[in-house]
Each structure stands twice: as structure tokens, then as C-alpha cells.
Design a protein around this motif. Structure first.
Motif, PDB file in Angstrom:
ATOM      1  N   TYR A  55       1.161  -1.141   0.075  1.00  0.00           N
ATOM      2  CA  TYR A  55       0.148   0.233   0.075  1.00  0.00           C
ATOM      3  C   TYR A  55       1.223   0.968   0.337  1.00  0.00           C
ATOM      4  O   TYR A  55       2.347   1.356   0.092  1.00  0.00           O
ATOM      5  N   ALA A  56       0.257   2.595  -0.303  1.00  0.00           N
ATOM      6  CA  ALA A  56       1.097   3.334  -0.747  1.00  0.00           C
ATOM      7  C   ALA A  56       0.897   3.900   0.351  1.00  0.00           C
ATOM      8  O   ALA A  56      -0.362   4.241   1.013  1.00  0.00           O
ATOM      9  N   GLY A  57       1.845   5.051   1.658  1.00  0.00           N
ATOM     10  CA  GLY A  57       1.475   5.746   2.101  1.00  0.00           C
ATOM     11  C   GLY A  57       1.429   8.082   2.427  1.00  0.00           C
ATOM     12  O   GLY A  57       0.818   7.288   1.409  1.00  0.00           O
ATOM     13  N   VAL A  75       5.943   3.892  -0.357  1.00  0.00           N
ATOM     14  CA  VAL A  75       5.464   2.768  -0.523  1.00  0.00           C
ATOM     15  C   VAL A  75       5.315   1.264   0.150  1.00  0.00           C
ATOM     16  O   VAL A  75       6.899   1.179   1.102  1.00  0.00           O
ATOM     17  N   VAL A  76       4.869   0.536   0.767  1.00  0.00           N
ATOM     18  CA  VAL A  76       5.154  -0.210   1.709  1.00  0.00           C
ATOM     19  C   VAL A  76       4.734  -2.281   1.277  1.00  0.00           C
ATOM     20  O   VAL A  76       3.669  -1.523   0.501  1.00  0.00           O
ATOM     21  N   ALA A  77       5.382  -2.895   1.228  1.00  0.00           N
ATOM     22  CA  ALA A  77       5.112  -4.382   0.470  1.00  0.00           C
ATOM     23  C   ALA A  77       5.301  -5.666   1.499  1.00  0.00           C
ATOM     24  O   ALA A  77       6.376  -5.030   1.967  1.00  0.00           O
ATOM     25  N   ARG A  78       4.551  -6.572   1.523  1.00  0.00           N
ATOM     26  CA  ARG A  78       5.262  -7.603   2.875  1.00  0.00           C
ATOM     27  C   ARG A  78       5.119  -8.817   1.624  1.00  0.00           C
ATOM     28  O   ARG A  78       3.603  -8.922   1.114  1.00  0.00           O
ATOM     29  N   THR A  79       5.855  -9.844   1.900  1.00  0.00           N
ATOM     30  CA  THR A  79       5.438 -10.510   1.039  1.00  0.00           C
ATOM     31  C   THR A  79       5.691 -12.070   1.518  1.00  0.00           C
ATOM     32  O   THR A  79       6.209 -12.065   2.340  1.00  0.00           O
ATOM     33  N   THR A  80       5.493 -13.224   1.333  1.00  0.00           N
ATOM     34  CA  THR A  80       5.415 -14.492   2.457  1.00  0.00           C
ATOM     35  C   THR A  80       6.212 -14.697   2.435  1.00  0.00           C
ATOM     36  O   THR A  80       6.527 -15.719   3.185  1.00  0.00           O
ATOM     37  N   ALA A 138      10.152  -9.686   9.009  1.00  0.00           N
ATOM     38  CA  ALA A 138       8.733  -9.558   8.480  1.00  0.00           C
ATOM     39  C   ALA A 138       8.269  -9.986   6.892  1.00  0.00           C
ATOM     40  O   ALA A 138       7.321  -9.336   6.428  1.00  0.00           O
ATOM     41  N   SER A 139       9.414  -9.458   6.328  1.00  0.00           N
ATOM     42  CA  SER A 139       9.384  -9.687   5.252  1.00  0.00           C
ATOM     43  C   SER A 139       8.988  -8.080   4.730  1.00  0.00           C
ATOM     44  O   SER A 139       7.876  -8.021   3.473  1.00  0.00           O
ATOM     45  N   VAL A 140       8.787  -7.264   4.948  1.00  0.00           N
ATOM     46  CA  VAL A 140       8.492  -6.287   4.589  1.00  0.00           C
ATOM     47  C   VAL A 140       9.834  -5.571   3.701  1.00  0.00           C
ATOM     48  O   VAL A 140      10.997  -5.440   4.026  1.00  0.00           O
ATOM     49  N   ALA A 141       9.349  -4.905   2.627  1.00  0.00           N
ATOM     50  CA  ALA A 141       9.710  -4.227   1.910  1.00  0.00           C
ATOM     51  C   ALA A 141       9.226  -2.477   2.210  1.00  0.00           C
ATOM     52  O   ALA A 141       8.126  -2.612   1.614  1.00  0.00           O
ATOM     53  N   LYS A 142      10.206  -1.622   1.855  1.00  0.00           N
ATOM     54  CA  LYS A 142       9.858   0.207   1.646  1.00  0.00           C
ATOM     55  C   LYS A 142       9.876   0.620   0.495  1.00  0.00           C
ATOM     56  O   LYS A 142      11.914   0.333   0.468  1.00  0.00           O
ATOM     57  N   GLY A 183       3.717   3.223   6.752  1.00  0.00           N
ATOM     58  CA  GLY A 183       4.167   3.820   5.480  1.00  0.00           C
ATOM     59  C   GLY A 183       4.211   5.667   6.438  1.00  0.00           C
ATOM     60  O   GLY A 183       4.531   6.384   5.855  1.00  0.00           O
ATOM     61  N   ASN A 184       4.253   5.306   7.305  1.00  0.00           N
ATOM     62  CA  ASN A 184       4.034   7.258   8.214  1.00  0.00           C
ATOM     63  C   ASN A 184       6.253   7.505   8.170  1.00  0.00           C
ATOM     64  O   ASN A 184       5.936   8.483   9.148  1.00  0.00           O
TER      65      ASN A 184
END
Ligand SMILES: [Fe+2]
Length: 383
Positions: A1-3, A15-20, A50-54, A203-204
Motif C-alpha cells: 500500500y501507499a503511505g 510505499v510498503v510491501a510485504r511478501t510471503t 517480517a518480509s517487509v520492503a519499503k 508508511g508513516n
């Protein structure tokens, strides 16, 4: 999602993405749906566990509709792309802005509010907290950890209801008490792990208070718990805390935008009841901004009701408007209004829709039933 958007290096959107599974992520945007002439940038912030990419959608054109997507590549070379999202970058002066907001959303029920907000053309959604009640009904030790909170928030964000909104506009979430792991959380009593757990998915840009200029509106996001004194009868106490309050006043004072929108998880009546001096201070400050020619709107939540009022409540030409929308979708709430009180509806599934139309000098507030789509409360102010 876009923050949030920032303008420190041209116009950018977080922008924030989470992959499995762990993957390298890049973000692409274009003004064309087929991504001809697209711009690509690698993610720069990873939260490994957390497999999060920003990353950033950088060098965005203002006043445009852009298409964007995340593309993930695994170490073994497998590649997957997110659905195409759209995002309306800050509009020009005079162009209509539609924003939606809400709070207090149950996890274990459908959340049609977000889909309805998207269908009503909201450019963005602000969630004022209690997002899935990660703190509620969880008894085991393992459920009071960052991972379990993040799992709840991720499931909320990934749900078809919420993602129908995040595919159409940006999303800004604020933390209320349940997101901080305590009922009535304050600076001296909140679960510390929730701060970094939230930041890792948010995304803050790890900030609890910040401003975003969006066309005719200047949006101010604040925190009602993290810096708050204990909620007791000590009238000299503060909910915002000295630093946040100084920032807020300065930011609102320096804004040239015609409409100032303050997002505050807690209702102003809550400030009045628990921090009387601060309430008086804020209302007199808002009056000053109105006197200077701005419209001031406070969007609040927390209290499981829909309410439209003004501050000060006695008649004056210099009033700030408050719109509280709390309880987007909760088990056990009603779907049909009682109309018992003119400007308030308690315990009903609904969200807030705000239309700022400077060209026609109107600020329209609608509380919309999540289950029915019907307008429950409505007010139009001239701006
Ligand atoms: Fe709540």
C-alpha cells in the motif's frame, strides 16, 4: 500500500510491501496503465523478519493519477507482481478532494466500509486506530508479541475489504489504545514493543505526528496515547504532550492551506473531560486559525459513535468543526440508525466521508453506514 507523500526531494510517496517469502522488491510507477515509460526504484528499507520492503515512488507529477505496483524477485529467481494500484497525487488548488476515515474495526467480521469508501471515490483513507483489535481476546504469551500484532495488522491490510481501498488511494493509519496493547494506553502504560512493530509495517516514516499537504487541504496527523499523561482529573495534564503540541500549533499556524484537517484518534470531548486546560487551549487556538480565514476540521475516533459538532459549542462565527467517526465494522453494532439524537448516532457500523470543494466553497461531511451504504448523518459547511 501507499503511505504518506513527502516533498523534501520532489514529490514522493512512501510505499510498503510485504511478501510471503523473503524477496528483493522494486516499485514501478507510470502514468499509463500498461506501464509504458515506467519508472522503477529498488526498495531501500527492509524489515527482514517480517518480509517487509519499503520504497518510494519518486519524482511523481503533481495533480495526476499514477499507476504503481511492487515486483518481488526471490533468490532463486522467481518473480511475482502485485496488482496494479492507482494513486492520485496532490491535486491543484480548487480541485475537489474526497477523503474517508474511520476507526475501531473488528478483525473477525466483514469490513465493507473500506470497499464503500473506495467506491465513493475517496482519494485516501485515514484509519484512526483500533485496527483489528490486536490486543483484544489474546491470552497466550505468544500473542502479546510484535509478530502476533503484525500478523493481525497484515491480515487486516491484506483483506479484500481493506485492499479494495488501498488499490485506489493512499492509506494512513494512526495507533489508538488497543494498537498500543492497553485499554486507555498512555505514555506511562503501553506495550513498548508495539511502537517498533507498528513502524515496521507503517508508511508513516516512523513518525507519530506529521503533516501532509494535499491540494486545498493540509492534513495534520497526531497521536492521542503515546505522549499522553494519565487520564485522570488533573486538569493541568496533557494528552498531546508538550513537544507534539508545540509542533502541531506551529505547523497549523504556518499553513497557507484554506482547509486545515486535524486527525486525532481521541474525541475533543475526551480532551475536555480529561485534560480541561488543554481543551480550552486547543479550542482557542482553532478559533484563531478560523479568524485568520481557514476552515478547521477535526476528524476523531475511539468512542464507537458518529458525531458532528463544533467547538466552541456555543454560537460563534469562529468555530472549528469536529467529525467523529468510530466503529467502522464491529460485531454487535447496529446497521440502522435510531435518529434519537440529531447530530450523533451511537454504536452503528459507519465511516466518515469528507468532501472539500473550494471551487464551490463547500465542506461536506457524511457519515455512511458500512452495511447499507446509506447516509446516516450529513452536514455541509461553507468554506
Ligand atoms: Fe475502539
Amino acid at each position: 500500500y501507499a503511505g504518506r507523500f513527502t516533498t523534501d526531494q520532489g514529490l514522493r510517496a512512501r510505499v510498503v510491501a510485504r511478501t510471503t517469502v523473503p524477496a528483493k522488491v522494486r516499485f514501478e510507477w507510470s502514468t499509463q496503465l500498461n506501464f509504458a515509460n515506467s519508472h522503477s526504484s529498488d526498495a531501500s528499507g527492509y524489515v527482514k523478519r517480517a518480509s517487509v520492503a519499503k520504497g518510494w515512488l519518486a519524482n511523481l507529477p503533481a495533480n495526476s493519477l499514477v499507476y504503481w505496483r511492487a515486483v518481488a524477485t526471490t533468490g532463486a529467481g522467481g518473480q511475482a507482481s502485485s496488482p496494479v494500484h492507482t494513486l492520485r497525487t496532490p491535486p491543484a488548488a480548487g480541485q475537489k478532494i474526497t477523503l474517508a476515515f474511520g476507526s475501531c474495526t473488528d478483525f473477525n467480521v466483514p469490513n465493507p466500509s473500506f470497499e464503500r469508501a473506495a467506491a465513493r471515490g475517496a482519494d485516501f483513507f485515514v484509519h484512526l486506530g483500533d485496527f483489528g483489535y490486536a490486543a483484544f481476546g489474546t491470552r497466550s504469551a505468544v500473542s502479546r508479541t510484535a509478530g502476533s500484532y503484525q500478523d493481525r495488522w497484515t491480515r487486516m491490510l491484506a483483506s479484500s475489504d481493506v485492499s479494495s481501498m488501498t488499490k485506489k488511494g493512499f492509506w494512513i493509519g494512526c495507533q489508538d489504545d488497543q494498537d498500543y496493547g492497553r485499554g486507555d494506553a498512555w505514555s506511562g502504560d503501553h506495550a513498548k514493543f508495539t511502537i517498533s512493530a507498528w513502524d515496521q509495517l507503517s508508511g508513516n516514516l516512523d513518525q507519530r505526528y506529521f503533516a501532509v499537504r494535499y491540494g486545498d487541504a493540509h492534513l495534520f496527523f497526531t497521536d492521542s496515547c503515546r505522549f499522553s499523561d494519565k487520564r485522570d482529573s488533573d486538569t493541568g495534564d496533557s494528552m498531546l504532550g508538550a513537544k507534539q503540541k508545540a509542533w502541531l500549533k506551529n505547523a497549523m499556524l504556518n499553513s497557507k492551506a484554506p482547509v486545515l484537517v486535524l486527525f486525532m484518534p481521541r474525541q475533543l470531548s475526551h480532551v475536555e473531560n480529561n485534560f480541561k486546560n488543554e481543551y480550552d487551549e486547543l479550542v482557542s487556538f482553532f478559533k484563531g486559525r478560523v479568524r485568520d480565514g481557514h476552515a478547521v476540521l477535526i476528524c476523531s475516533g475511539n468512542s464507537h459513535l458518529q458525531y458532528m459538532g463544533q467547538h466552541p459549542s456555543a454560537y460563534t462565527q469562529e468555530e472549528a468543526y469536529e467529525f467523529c467517526s468510530s466503529g467502522t465494522d464491529r460485531a454487535g453494532q447496529r446497521s440502522i440508525p435510531t435518529n434519537a439524537i440529531k447530530n450523533r448516532e451511537d454504536g452503528i457500523n459507519a465511516f466518515g466521508l469528507v468532501e472539500i470543494d473550494r471551487a464551490n466553497n463547500t465542506l461536506n461531511l457524511k457519515s455512511i453506514g458500512s452495511d447499507t451504504g446509506n447516509v446516516i448523518l450529513e452536514k455541509t459547511h461553507s468554506i
